[in-house]
Write a protein that holds these residues in place. Structure first.
Motif, PDB file in Angstrom:
ATOM      1  N   GLU A  12      79.383  61.478 -37.064  1.00 12.63           N
ATOM      2  CA  GLU A  12      80.756  61.793 -37.457  1.00 12.63           C
ATOM      3  C   GLU A  12      81.122  63.253 -37.202  1.00 12.63           C
ATOM      4  O   GLU A  12      82.301  63.614 -37.279  1.00 12.63           O
ATOM      5  CB  GLU A  12      80.969  61.481 -38.939  1.00 12.63           C
ATOM      6  N   LEU A  13      80.114  64.094 -36.915  1.00 12.54           N
ATOM      7  CA  LEU A  13      80.380  65.513 -36.679  1.00 12.54           C
ATOM      8  C   LEU A  13      79.720  65.921 -35.357  1.00 12.54           C
ATOM      9  O   LEU A  13      78.555  66.311 -35.315  1.00 12.54           O
ATOM     10  CB  LEU A  13      79.848  66.371 -37.833  1.00 12.54           C
ATOM     11  N   LEU A  17      81.551  71.305 -33.856  1.00 10.38           N
ATOM     12  CA  LEU A  17      82.527  71.124 -34.920  1.00 10.38           C
ATOM     13  C   LEU A  17      81.905  71.405 -36.285  1.00 10.38           C
ATOM     14  O   LEU A  17      80.687  71.478 -36.430  1.00 10.38           O
ATOM     15  CB  LEU A  17      83.091  69.708 -34.888  1.00 10.38           C
ATOM     16  N   ARG A  19      82.807  70.895 -40.819  1.00 10.92           N
ATOM     17  CA  ARG A  19      83.643  70.271 -41.843  1.00 10.92           C
ATOM     18  C   ARG A  19      83.145  70.733 -43.199  1.00 10.92           C
ATOM     19  O   ARG A  19      82.011  71.166 -43.354  1.00 10.92           O
ATOM     20  CB  ARG A  19      83.623  68.760 -41.743  1.00 10.92           C
ATOM     21  N   LEU A  29      80.263  74.348 -46.178  1.00 17.43           N
ATOM     22  CA  LEU A  29      80.605  74.161 -44.775  1.00 17.43           C
ATOM     23  C   LEU A  29      79.379  73.634 -44.047  1.00 17.43           C
ATOM     24  O   LEU A  29      78.308  74.240 -44.116  1.00 17.43           O
ATOM     25  CB  LEU A  29      81.038  75.495 -44.157  1.00 17.43           C
ATOM     26  N   ASP A  52      86.256  76.796 -42.696  1.00 13.90           N
ATOM     27  CA  ASP A  52      86.478  75.652 -41.811  1.00 13.90           C
ATOM     28  C   ASP A  52      87.786  75.777 -41.024  1.00 13.90           C
ATOM     29  O   ASP A  52      88.001  75.054 -40.062  1.00 13.90           O
ATOM     30  CB  ASP A  52      86.440  74.338 -42.584  1.00 13.90           C
ATOM     31  N   GLU A  53      88.645  76.714 -41.406  1.00 13.47           N
ATOM     32  CA  GLU A  53      89.870  76.964 -40.652  1.00 13.47           C
ATOM     33  C   GLU A  53      89.640  78.003 -39.556  1.00 13.47           C
ATOM     34  O   GLU A  53      90.541  78.305 -38.785  1.00 13.47           O
ATOM     35  CB  GLU A  53      90.987  77.406 -41.599  1.00 13.47           C
TER      36      GLU A  53
END
Length: 102
Positions: A12-13, A17, A19, A29, A52-53
């Motif tokens: 899923e990651l 990336l 999340r 994180l 995460d931004e």
């Protein structure tokens, strides 16, 4: 006592990336760098920006506010203005599931 918490399936990651997962009251994180998962605190120790931004650069995460860089391996500040490191959390992948220890 330390506890391993399953957070998501590794697929899923994808690599490159990151999340945020919440374990108890902690925002953590989780980043995938070239197939290796790392977990550090998710809130910048300088301005409380959400990491995460930001973005991943090499094996660091860059805060979106003042561009402090934190090592995804050690949590240490690689570039300020932040001065305090991020906490780090052990990560394991078992049977395709990513676990974070808290």
């Amino acid at each position: 006592m330390a506890e391993w918490v399953p957070v998501f399936r590794g697929e899923e990651l994808p690599p490159g990336l990151m999340r945020v997962v919440t374990i108890g009251d902690q925002r953590i994180l989780v980043a995938n760098v070239e197939g290796t998962f790392y977990a550090i605190g998710a809130v910048c120790t300088h301005t409380e920006g959400y990491l995460d931004e930001g973005y991943i650069e090499d094996r660091t995460v860059v805060c979106p506010i003042h561009f402090s860089r934190f090592s995804l391996i050690s949590g240490e500040v690689v570039e300020g203005p932040a001065e305090e490191p991020e906490p780090t959390y052990p990560v394991e992948v078992r049977n395709g599931i990513v676990y974070v220890q808290r």
